[in-house]
Design a protein around this motif. Sequence first.
Motif, PDB file in Angstrom:
ATOM      1  N   SER A 220       0.822  -1.214   0.000  1.00 56.87           N
ATOM      2  CA  SER A 220       0.000   0.000   0.000  1.00 56.87           C
ATOM      3  C   SER A 220       0.856   1.264   0.000  1.00 56.87           C
ATOM      4  O   SER A 220       0.494   2.259  -0.639  1.00 56.87           O
ATOM      5  N   VAL A 221       1.987   1.249   0.714  1.00 51.16           N
ATOM      6  CA  VAL A 221       2.855   2.431   0.745  1.00 51.16           C
ATOM      7  C   VAL A 221       3.427   2.700  -0.643  1.00 51.16           C
ATOM      8  O   VAL A 221       3.604   3.856  -1.043  1.00 51.16           O
ATOM      9  N   THR A 222       3.687   1.645  -1.415  1.00 48.86           N
ATOM     10  CA  THR A 222       4.154   1.814  -2.798  1.00 48.86           C
ATOM     11  C   THR A 222       3.106   2.558  -3.627  1.00 48.86           C
ATOM     12  O   THR A 222       3.421   3.497  -4.363  1.00 48.86           O
ATOM     13  N   SER A 223       1.841   2.144  -3.493  1.00 47.22           N
ATOM     14  CA  SER A 223       0.771   2.797  -4.253  1.00 47.22           C
ATOM     15  C   SER A 223       0.519   4.221  -3.750  1.00 47.22           C
ATOM     16  O   SER A 223       0.257   5.131  -4.541  1.00 47.22           O
ATOM     17  N   LEU A 224       0.606   4.436  -2.432  1.00 49.99           N
ATOM     18  CA  LEU A 224       0.414   5.780  -1.891  1.00 49.99           C
ATOM     19  C   LEU A 224       1.540   6.719  -2.316  1.00 49.99           C
ATOM     20  O   LEU A 224       1.331   7.928  -2.484  1.00 49.99           O
ATOM     21  N   SER A 225       2.742   6.176  -2.506  1.00 51.18           N
ATOM     22  CA  SER A 225       3.861   6.984  -3.013  1.00 51.18           C
ATOM     23  C   SER A 225       3.564   7.466  -4.421  1.00 51.18           C
ATOM     24  O   SER A 225       3.889   8.604  -4.791  1.00 51.18           O
ATOM     25  N   LEU A 226       2.943   6.615  -5.224  1.00 50.98           N
ATOM     26  CA  LEU A 226       2.572   6.988  -6.592  1.00 50.98           C
ATOM     27  C   LEU A 226       1.518   8.096  -6.600  1.00 50.98           C
ATOM     28  O   LEU A 226       1.547   8.989  -7.446  1.00 50.98           O
ATOM     29  N   MET A 227       0.604   8.054  -5.625  1.00 45.01           N
ATOM     30  CA  MET A 227      -0.460   9.066  -5.551  1.00 45.01           C
ATOM     31  C   MET A 227      -0.039  10.308  -4.769  1.00 45.01           C
ATOM     32  O   MET A 227      -0.826  11.233  -4.615  1.00 45.01           O
ATOM     33  N   GLN A 228       1.185  10.334  -4.242  1.00 43.21           N
ATOM     34  CA  GLN A 228       1.664  11.403  -3.349  1.00 43.21           C
ATOM     35  C   GLN A 228       0.742  11.555  -2.145  1.00 43.21           C
ATOM     36  O   GLN A 228       0.397  12.665  -1.726  1.00 43.21           O
ATOM     37  N   LEU A 229       0.330  10.419  -1.561  1.00 44.12           N
ATOM     38  CA  LEU A 229      -0.556  10.425  -0.407  1.00 44.12           C
ATOM     39  C   LEU A 229       0.107   9.859   0.839  1.00 44.12           C
ATOM     40  O   LEU A 229      -0.571   9.585   1.828  1.00 44.12           O
ATOM     41  N   VAL A 230       1.427   9.669   0.800  1.00 45.02           N
ATOM     42  CA  VAL A 230       2.149   9.221   1.990  1.00 45.02           C
ATOM     43  C   VAL A 230       2.061  10.330   3.037  1.00 45.02           C
ATOM     44  O   VAL A 230       2.241  11.506   2.725  1.00 45.02           O
TER      45      VAL A 230
ATOM     46  N   GLN B 140       8.354  10.125   3.881  1.00 44.02           N
ATOM     47  CA  GLN B 140       9.046  10.833   2.809  1.00 44.02           C
ATOM     48  C   GLN B 140       9.599   9.840   1.782  1.00 44.02           C
ATOM     49  O   GLN B 140      10.055   8.756   2.142  1.00 44.02           O
ATOM     50  N   VAL B 141       9.511  10.214   0.499  1.00 41.95           N
ATOM     51  CA  VAL B 141      10.232   9.480  -0.549  1.00 41.95           C
ATOM     52  C   VAL B 141      11.654  10.020  -0.540  1.00 41.95           C
ATOM     53  O   VAL B 141      11.891  11.177  -0.910  1.00 41.95           O
ATOM     54  N   VAL B 142      12.607   9.202  -0.106  1.00 45.14           N
ATOM     55  CA  VAL B 142      13.972   9.693   0.109  1.00 45.14           C
ATOM     56  C   VAL B 142      14.904   9.406  -1.071  1.00 45.14           C
ATOM     57  O   VAL B 142      15.968  10.019  -1.182  1.00 45.14           O
ATOM     58  N   GLU B 143      14.510   8.478  -1.943  1.00 42.79           N
ATOM     59  CA  GLU B 143      15.387   8.122  -3.068  1.00 42.79           C
ATOM     60  C   GLU B 143      14.568   7.453  -4.152  1.00 42.79           C
ATOM     61  O   GLU B 143      13.480   6.919  -3.911  1.00 42.79           O
TER      62      GLU B 143
ATOM     63  N   ASP C  32       7.983  12.605 -13.301  1.00 45.12           N
ATOM     64  CA  ASP C  32       8.382  11.874 -12.102  1.00 45.12           C
ATOM     65  C   ASP C  32       7.508  12.395 -10.963  1.00 45.12           C
ATOM     66  O   ASP C  32       7.711  13.507 -10.477  1.00 45.12           O
ATOM     67  N   VAL C  33       6.519  11.598 -10.549  1.00 49.88           N
ATOM     68  CA  VAL C  33       5.518  12.102  -9.598  1.00 49.88           C
ATOM     69  C   VAL C  33       6.114  12.369  -8.220  1.00 49.88           C
ATOM     70  O   VAL C  33       5.543  13.147  -7.435  1.00 49.88           O
ATOM     71  N   THR C  34       7.257  11.764  -7.898  1.00 44.67           N
ATOM     72  CA  THR C  34       7.864  12.010  -6.582  1.00 44.67           C
ATOM     73  C   THR C  34       8.448  13.409  -6.473  1.00 44.67           C
ATOM     74  O   THR C  34       8.678  13.903  -5.370  1.00 44.67           O
TER      75      THR C  34
END
Length: 384
Positions: free
Chosen positions: A102-112, A118-121, A134-136
């Motif tokens: 789920s965290v992978t999918s939330l990272s794609l939606m910028q909903l973390v 935080q997306v660190v890398e 690049d959505v991140t």
Amino acid sequence: MSLFKKKDSKDENYISTAEARKIAKENRQTIRKFEKMRERKVIPKEEYVTEMNNSENVVEFDNLHTYFFSDTGIVKSVNGVSFDVPRGKTVGIVGESGCGKSVTSLSLMQLVQRPQGQVVEGGIRFNTGEEVVDVTKMPLKEMQKLRGNKLSMIFQEPMTSLNPVFRIGDQVDEVVALHYPDKTKEEVKARTIEMLELVGIANSQGVYNMYPHELSGGMRQRIMIAMGLACDPELIIADEPTTALDVTIQAQILDLLRDLKDRLNTSIMLITHDLGVIAEMADYIVVMYAGKVVEKGTAEEIFANPCHPYTIGLMNSKPVVGKKVDRLYSIPGKVPNPINMPDYCYFKDRCDKCIDCCNGLYPEEIKLSETHSVSCYLYADKER
């Protein structure tokens, strides 16, 4: 016997007050650095516009690291995840609870959840149809234009996703009106009714005026799918869309998703624990464990020839029709602490096929075919 822990007898999960303060201070500094980059008033378009490695993909996850900075340490929820979602295909992501699906999918939606998450890398390249981004690295205002229009998510539990005090029609209308500001109220309602009929709701006019508690679980899940499809997105993320539904309703929801994918040529990221759902729906499968991808390939390759010991354990744990067993198989041991991950293979302490080199560093990805790869030392000779 003393109730207080002595300094020399603390276990691995014990943290002193001084250590907790030090961790909190370091985390605040790190978070401040990421938030400062994200909260800039002007983010140049050149920073987030990019190119796809393969033009046939709609999404490419490239070495994604998403961490949560807690008071006890850094939780590495997603720790170097890489896989692709081809256009018009279904990619199933499978793994036990807490593995980072789920965290992978939330990272794609910028909903973390920020600022702790935080997306660190790494990055996530998404082909919008007009450009590749690049959505991140995208600013929030630009990301809001993608959500709903190009990217859509069906959340795990429809009862908690739908607002209980608003009627169904109002909630779906809001999605349509937000992304189609030029439409009149009548046109917005007509689009909502059309979407309710598209997902197989016969009494669409009646359901339009109902509240969520007046509908069954299957009907609420259909409403969530209608909201997700309202703007014809390029990619649908379905986070366990059949949770808490009986098998008859499950089959209807899966048939609906498959039919909509074929009709609209939409890609689907399907997150689930159910290997039966994966076998029926997915074209490609990604197996995750403790924040990493341990195996990926086509559905035929994964089910016909599972290679990683964890994937084999998942296959063995599912019941088989016509085979009587006293007890279902379960993988022994437990998932390692996500804060203090070992340097070696994360599955080593639960694996019954360990060899000497498993004591070394975490194994790299080994390609078994064009589409099938695994991270396991058992197959190092096969690649060579």
